[in-house]
Design a protein around this motif. Structure first.
Motif, short mmCIF file in Angstrom:
data_model
loop_
_atom_site.label_atom_id
_atom_site.label_comp_id
_atom_site.label_asym_id
_atom_site.label_seq_id
_atom_site.Cartn_x
_atom_site.Cartn_y
_atom_site.Cartn_z
N PHE A 103 0.86 -1.18 0.00
CA PHE A 103 0.00 0.00 0.00
C PHE A 103 0.89 1.23 0.00
N THR A 104 0.30 2.40 -0.06
CA THR A 104 1.09 3.64 -0.08
C THR A 104 0.91 4.42 1.20
N SER A 105 1.82 5.35 1.41
CA SER A 105 1.65 6.33 2.48
C SER A 105 0.60 7.34 2.03
N ARG A 106 0.02 7.99 2.99
CA ARG A 106 -0.93 9.07 2.71
C ARG A 106 -0.15 10.19 2.01
N HIS A 107 -0.70 10.70 0.89
CA HIS A 107 0.04 11.67 0.09
C HIS A 107 -0.91 12.52 -0.77
N ILE A 108 -0.35 13.54 -1.38
CA ILE A 108 -1.06 14.29 -2.42
C ILE A 108 -0.28 14.08 -3.71
N ASP A 109 -0.97 14.20 -4.85
CA ASP A 109 -0.29 14.03 -6.13
C ASP A 109 0.31 15.34 -6.64
N GLN A 110 -0.31 16.46 -6.29
CA GLN A 110 0.14 17.76 -6.79
C GLN A 110 -0.46 18.84 -5.90
N SER A 111 0.33 19.81 -5.52
CA SER A 111 -0.19 20.85 -4.63
C SER A 111 -0.65 22.11 -5.36
N ALA A 112 -0.33 22.24 -6.64
CA ALA A 112 -0.70 23.44 -7.39
C ALA A 112 -2.21 23.46 -7.68
N ALA A 113 -2.74 24.65 -7.83
CA ALA A 113 -4.17 24.81 -8.14
C ALA A 113 -4.48 24.24 -9.53
N ASP A 114 -5.72 23.85 -9.72
CA ASP A 114 -6.22 23.36 -11.01
C ASP A 114 -5.55 22.07 -11.47
N HIS A 115 -5.13 21.25 -10.54
CA HIS A 115 -4.57 19.94 -10.87
C HIS A 115 -5.49 18.87 -10.32
#
Length: 185
Positions: A103-115
């Motif tokens: 499994f994966t760690s808790r994460h975000i894929d992209q922090s920029a707006a409109d992604h």
């Protein structure tokens, strides 16, 4: 508004013939899975790894000839499920295959707006995905579309092969109109 107001649950995601074509191209012994492959950039835990294959890289390289039908998947999604989006550019397409317990760690894929992130479940599996505290079952031909800055993670599975496709792309979305629509319901 709640975070899940911006998580779009798309099921069924594809027409059956296209979903079956994806399975034929990816779920076979000729597909070039790489191991180890990390599902999360900068993963600190070496045991949280998976099999992976990046078909479109953040540098613009395109290897979709390895599974040509995958090109039609995103085009279909844009036409059928993302009509309220103004597509700008593709950032990445990655396939992940998790073996039992991975499994994966808790994460975000992209922090920029409109992604945005589009997560397509190719095979049936237990485990699922947690997005901002909401649990989603992993079912073949289901997809989740959500802002790429939402925290999420793959949950452990006991299935022999939990396979997903994950697109990250830039697209303008009219949040205000969507909020108004939600208020009207």
């Amino acid at each position: 508004m709640a975070a899940n107001d911006f998580i779009f649950d798309l099921e069924p995601f594809l027409p059956e013939w296209l979903h079956n074509k994806v399975i034929d191209e990816i779920c076979n012994d000729k597909f070039p899975w790489h191991f180890p492959a990390v599902g999360v950039l900068d993963e600190k835990d070496p045991y949280r790894t998976c099999f992976g294959c990046t078909l479109i890289t953040d540098k613009g390289a395109n290897y979709t000839q390895l599974a040509p039908s995958i090109n039609y998947v995103f085009d279909y999604a844009r036409a059928e499920h993302m009509t309220q989006f103004e597509f700008k550019r593709m950032e990445r397409l990655r396939l992940n295959m998790y073996a039992p317990g991975q499994f994966t760690s808790r994460h975000i894929d992209q922090s920029a707006a409109d992604h945005w992130a589009l997560l397509y479940y190719i095979t049936d599996s237990d485990g699922g995905t947690e997005i901002e505290g909401n649990e989603y079952e992993h079912r073949a031909n289901r997809a989740l579309l959500f802002p790429a800055d939402m925290y999420h993670q793959a949950r452990p599975s006991t299935s022999p092969a939990r396979i997903t496709a994950n697109w990250n792309f830039e697209s303008v979305f009219d949040y205000d109109s969507h909020r108004e629509m939600l208020r009207a319901d």
